[in-house]
Design a protein around this motif. Sequence first.
Motif, PDB file in Angstrom:
ATOM      1  N   LEU A  21       0.837  -1.185   0.000  1.00 32.63           N
ATOM      2  CA  LEU A  21       0.000   0.000   0.000  1.00 32.63           C
ATOM      3  C   LEU A  21       0.879   1.243   0.000  1.00 32.63           C
ATOM      4  N   MET A  22       0.488   2.250  -0.789  1.00 29.12           N
ATOM      5  CA  MET A  22       1.169   3.536  -0.741  1.00 29.12           C
ATOM      6  C   MET A  22       0.304   4.439   0.145  1.00 29.12           C
ATOM      7  N   THR A  23       0.527   4.358   1.448  1.00 22.95           N
ATOM      8  CA  THR A  23      -0.387   4.985   2.388  1.00 22.95           C
ATOM      9  C   THR A  23      -0.221   6.495   2.469  1.00 22.95           C
ATOM     10  N   GLN A  24       0.893   7.003   1.949  1.00 22.56           N
ATOM     11  CA  GLN A  24       1.136   8.436   2.053  1.00 22.56           C
ATOM     12  C   GLN A  24       0.243   9.233   1.115  1.00 22.56           C
ATOM     13  N   PHE A  25      -0.275   8.592   0.058  1.00 17.01           N
ATOM     14  CA  PHE A  25      -1.016   9.312  -0.968  1.00 17.01           C
ATOM     15  C   PHE A  25      -2.389   8.692  -1.184  1.00 17.01           C
ATOM     16  N   THR A  26      -3.287   9.494  -1.739  1.00 14.44           N
ATOM     17  CA  THR A  26      -4.669   9.089  -1.970  1.00 14.44           C
ATOM     18  C   THR A  26      -4.808   8.462  -3.351  1.00 14.44           C
ATOM     19  N   PRO A  27      -5.536   7.356  -3.480  1.00 14.13           N
ATOM     20  CA  PRO A  27      -5.787   6.792  -4.810  1.00 14.13           C
ATOM     21  C   PRO A  27      -6.460   7.809  -5.726  1.00 14.13           C
ATOM     22  N   ILE A  28      -6.039   7.848  -6.967  1.00 14.46           N
ATOM     23  CA  ILE A  28      -6.579   8.784  -7.954  1.00 14.46           C
ATOM     24  C   ILE A  28      -7.863   8.203  -8.525  1.00 14.46           C
TER      25      ILE A  28
END
Length: 333
Positions: A21-28
């Motif tokens: 998971l890339m938790t730092q950023f919001t899914p586009i």
Amino acid sequence: MPETTFRRTYAIEETQHGATLMTQFTPIGSENAQNLSRLGSVKRGWISGICWSPNGDTLAISSAAGLALYIDGFGGTPDQLIENAHDGPVKSMAFSRDGTLLATGGADTVVKLWQVDPETRHISLRTTLKSHIDSVESVAFSPLGTMLATASTDHTVRLWNTEIGIQQEVYYGHDAEVSCVTFGLGGEVLLSAGWDTTIRMWDLKGETNGTVLGRHDDWVRSMRVSPGGTMLATASKDMTVRIWDLYEARQLSIYQAHNGGADAVSFSPTGSVLASSGRDNTIRLWDTSTGELVNSIDAHRKPVMALDFNPVGTMLASASGDNTVSLWVVDAS
């Protein structure tokens, strides 16, 4: 745009189920795609392509100079740089779905398979595949990774067994350079397109042989299959992006996309957003459920030639004729 000389982490975390998971950023998504901003940029000379590894920990960049890998973060010096990866520009590349292999195609007519080290994620050459007689413009792994499809300016599409490194099939049908190839319908069909303006479908069970799915009004520069494998997006010099239903073998919609020509397309992992780019130096984001344009970004100083969403859809990478690669995220500021 200034080059990012410091590292921007991809913010990957291992979950208890082994997913990333890339938790730092919001899914586009279509609801926030209008809020994209540039996270950072690097210069890499003449760039031919970009692609993320399947777990999102590596961004690979192909260019006239070779291959550059940014592992766990973006900016500054690449974590691995392979100069002269081919005897000429690297024209195409793709990771296998399990992330153990990277395939590259070159202007030197050969295809190379690179082994990915599971610990360092650095790559080393495993084997070289020779059969094409002109530049290899596109490579694509089958969903299981046991087959590799390649497309060439020699007018052919070829299918290779990646486990033993031999050519299995040669597909003839295009009467001009073939610029892109991919698998669809869960690996049951091959799709190819190129300078003859046609999109062709090759049934790997042999029931059809290069059926013409449809046409553009000019040469087709790139294609991507939706995450479910049932829809195909194509980008053409005719300035349009078109969406095709692979089950019904018909065109679903046409987006009047980019003045001067469309160059690249990429679906978000959910399939809700399609990104396109082209000769007008812009990236455009489309809601695939409605066909509505939700954002247009003046992204680069020259044509935007390649796009790729990371596996969880929190980052969009773009590569341009201005010799830069940029990462785009929701509200990077």
